[in-house]
Design an enzyme around this catalytic site. Sequence first.
Site, PDB file in Angstrom:
ATOM      1  N   ASP A   1       8.377  -3.452  -3.204  1.00  0.00           N
ATOM      2  CA  ASP A   1       9.641  -2.780  -3.496  1.00  0.00           C
ATOM      3  C   ASP A   1      10.831  -3.668  -3.182  1.00  0.00           C
ATOM      4  O   ASP A   1      11.943  -3.196  -3.143  1.00  0.00           O
ATOM      5  CB  ASP A   1       9.759  -1.495  -2.694  1.00  0.00           C
ATOM      6  CG  ASP A   1      10.147  -1.778  -1.274  1.00  0.00           C
ATOM      7  OD1 ASP A   1       9.809  -2.871  -0.780  1.00  0.00           O
ATOM      8  OD2 ASP A   1      10.811  -0.936  -0.666  1.00  0.00           O
TER       9      ASP A   1
ATOM     10  N   ALA B   1       9.997 -10.393  -1.072  1.00  0.00           N
ATOM     11  CA  ALA B   1       8.534 -10.506  -1.096  1.00  0.00           C
ATOM     12  C   ALA B   1       8.037 -10.801  -2.508  1.00  0.00           C
ATOM     13  O   ALA B   1       7.081 -11.556  -2.688  1.00  0.00           O
ATOM     14  CB  ALA B   1       7.900  -9.229  -0.556  1.00  0.00           C
TER      15      ALA B   1
ATOM     16  N   ALA C   1       0.851  -1.201   0.000  1.00  0.00           N
ATOM     17  CA  ALA C   1       0.000   0.000   0.000  1.00  0.00           C
ATOM     18  C   ALA C   1       0.881   1.244   0.000  1.00  0.00           C
ATOM     19  O   ALA C   1       0.654   2.193   0.732  1.00  0.00           O
ATOM     20  CB  ALA C   1      -0.944  -0.005   1.207  1.00  0.00           C
TER      21      ALA C   1
ATOM     22  N   CYS D   1      38.562  -5.881   1.063  1.00  0.00           N
ATOM     23  CA  CYS D   1      39.798  -5.117   1.194  1.00  0.00           C
ATOM     24  C   CYS D   1      39.632  -3.698   0.641  1.00  0.00           C
ATOM     25  O   CYS D   1      40.311  -2.778   1.107  1.00  0.00           O
ATOM     26  CB  CYS D   1      40.956  -5.850   0.523  1.00  0.00           C
ATOM     27  SG  CYS D   1      40.601  -6.329  -1.159  1.00  0.00           S
TER      28      CYS D   1
ATOM     29  N   ILE E   1       3.280 -10.289   3.976  1.00  0.00           N
ATOM     30  CA  ILE E   1       2.633 -11.315   3.137  1.00  0.00           C
ATOM     31  C   ILE E   1       3.344 -12.660   3.331  1.00  0.00           C
ATOM     32  O   ILE E   1       2.772 -13.713   3.066  1.00  0.00           O
ATOM     33  CB  ILE E   1       2.616 -10.879   1.650  1.00  0.00           C
ATOM     34  CG1 ILE E   1       1.733 -11.790   0.791  1.00  0.00           C
ATOM     35  CG2 ILE E   1       4.021 -10.820   1.058  1.00  0.00           C
ATOM     36  CD1 ILE E   1       0.270 -11.706   1.070  1.00  0.00           C
TER      37      ILE E   1
END
Lengths: 339, 610
Positions: free
Chosen positions: B124, B128, B32, B180, B103
């Site tokens: 995003d 998920a 959302a 390194c 979810i």
Amino acid sequence: MVETNDIELSAAEAEQYDRQIRLWGLESQKRLRAAKVLIIGIAGLGAEIAKNVILSGVKSVCLLDNEKLKEVDRYSQFLAPPDKIGENRAEVSLTRAKALNPMVDITAETKSVDNLPDSFFTEFDIVCATGLKQEQLERINNACRDSNKKFLCGDVWGMFGYMFADLVDHEYSEEIVQHKAQKRGPDDTEKTAVETFSITVKRRAIYVPLQNALSVDWMKPEMRSRLRRGDPSYFVMKILMRFKDEYNRDPDAAKRKEDTAILLRMRDELVKELSLPAGFIVDALLQDVFGTMAGAAAVIGGVIGQEVVKAVSQREPPHNNMFFFNPVKCVGFVELYGQ
Amino acid sequence: MMLNKMPARAAGVFDEKMTEAIANSRVLVVGAGGIGCEILKNLVLTGFPSIHIIDLDTIDVSNLNRQFLFHKEHVGYSKSQVARISALSFNPDVEILAFHDSIISTDYGVSYFKQFKVVLNALDNRVARNHVNRMCLAANVPLIETGTAGYAGQVELIQKGLTQCYECQPKAPQKTFPGCTIRNTPSEPIHCIVWAKHLFNQLFGEEDPDQDVSPDTADPEAAGEAGASALSSEGTTSGNVERKSTRAWAAETNYDPEKLFTKLFGDDIRYLLSMENLWKKRKPPTPLEWNNLPGKDSPPEQHTGLPDQRVWSIYECAQVFSTSCTSLQKDLRGRTEGDHLVWDKDEKHAMDFVTACANIRAHIFNIPVKSRFEIKSMAGNIIPAIATANAIVAGLAVLRAQAILRGDINSCTSVYLRPKVNHRGQLFVPEKTLTPPNPKCYVCAPKPEVAVACNLKQLTLKDLNAAFKDGLNMQAPDATIEGKGIVVLSSEPGETDHNNDKTLNEIGLSDGSALLVDDFLQNYEVRVRLQQEDEEKMWRIVPDADKPMPAPRPANGANGSEPKPGPSTSRDHDSDSDLEIIDEDDDEPAVKPPKRRRTEMNSDEVVELC
């Protein structure tokens, strides 16, 4: 041209606009903050444009509409509460429009564009007109043009939509990304790495008024050759504009069958008139043109909103001069007409 | 399921078929955020009668420029719940169920997904996305996958057996840097920023041995006399501090900013200088003295722009280092034993600390210093996000959902929103055909199979479990030996702990052995073939025998320091997602999938693992 002001952004503005300042820069945000925008026609498309423009952080937005909220608006007009059917569309949209961004000054105007003088429109830096007839659009466009003010218009019918832009003589800056191979330190596994950097160039675009774009002579060879690779969206727009002129309304969902028949007849007439190839304007394009679909309003409203941002911030190349969304192919494209 | 209410109200807006299809649908929106808010608006206006929306995130001020269902007074509240209330005001006749949750949970299993006609992803992050991809494949529900980054975006259909799935093409690994480079020889601002975030974790966060910030004596470039001379000189005089954990050392000094500064930006740098081989072809670093810092006597430069866009002098950085250290230590001390801070770009002191440390280190190594604003973008992996691109992508997604419900799924090719028009003037570029599934995909193939290359004599079962989770994106893997039925790895806590430290050889696995690995939550089973590779320091996923996947390479493995099982990548991402940007598809033959440039991006909508 939007005047730039040198007042720094407040901490609250910087915080709220952070994610977009990181995209278009502080200078653009300052220009946005100085811009006065008029949006005409607060149905589904007007509401989408208003939302995007208000969120971007302009100085002021005036919502102009003399029509009442209709049942069919509930498919796309989210700024008007659904229980306000019958009331003025601009006025009932004010509360929610203001809530989107309290930093923007928002007003409503309920007169018809026909009852407003040219000087009303030229008070604004940019005008976005929706839901008007061709002659109304042309009149406002010419008034803006004479005062060197920017003009956009567009409409959505069902799933189909278009946008037109006349930014007159528009100067803007464009960021061009360049790549440079760079030698790294001896510990780097990649011998050379590509460094990207951007340079900013100044550019200028010259626009034509709406009447030029709408009175293209399709008999000219250069226009005929466009048909071969072309998309029929321009003609779909012409048919829907003619419908509006002839019947003084848009196609009506309650008369879906009759109006579809009229549209197909108008299509056949246009095909004959311009000797267009048979089957060029498929039936499917004229069958879903009733009301305003929320998805299509979001798409066209997103494009127009972004063009307002580009025009005002004078950053990134704006579209010159028509954009079409063809829902059958799900393609959105820009073409120059009338120049 | 015919509802009494008919939210698709005015007859004639849709044809009858569409009206009925919408009236009989239930859809799920995952996320959302920027795209999720827009999708939800379009769905309720269109008259979708039954919508579920899920997001685990709460509202932040920086969301308000595009997540238009939220206003200032909602900051701090649940995204899904506020989104539901706002969207209902557009159309009170629809039913919206909001879940403030991840979810990725047993609460949302295959049977949960099966109730939906379409699932729309507005996420995003890859974890998920992978998960919802598998759930939709298992439930055989069409998934519309969306994403934006700045002006660009995409909408893509995933349908089992018809299109490729989210995991059919290997994704480019996350950008990581050799250990390194971070610890010894930074050459770019990002190296110093990664180092500063590691330092934050060493001092205040979760201690991770992969995030060591002290000089790396095992740097192969420094091999030879350098290490020895270093040990005999600076190493011993400064108390050989690199042998002690940074946290323990800091605690002993009571987080005294001056002492910390002297160690990190003085002693450690002198130690690095003693590793002379490193500086034969590089400009050597310059250690700093607390009492003699550049910019001490000059007033701050005149600055226009946001306060955060002003670049601090090194003296100012040291002041900020001092105040932020003190505040962070106070915060840490106020917590219960064993608790720690988590770095967050939006926490003032955490961000101040990283800005100051990154710039001080950059100055030492002759790397350009940056403003807090720029460092926040890089350290926080911020991808710019705007309302318009989200609106366009969400609009296209819902039009695609309508087409699917209407039975036109075959027309739902991927669509790309380009930042600028292509050579044909196209701003939204649809693909000409659906991209069919990759028959060798280890997720959506009828009999998924994948190879894991590793040294069976060294890799432990615990490491293999990590390979299943990090490499194959599983949540709770169970593994049995093929043909023998012996359970070697169980998702039940404790059940196979006795195997944890055994090598794969020790439990009877050899080159060519196969495991059946099952994830109950994802309803996903894959046959895993083991490939013996003596040189492999950890593990590598080989999805297709003909075409090995470019595996994420370790940060440490490359420089000869202690081998670490699993890709020991620096996890410097708050979230991630990816966006495919089509290049120029028009000249490609229709049958060939268009060339793509896969870019690492994170967009808006956060639904993450809890």
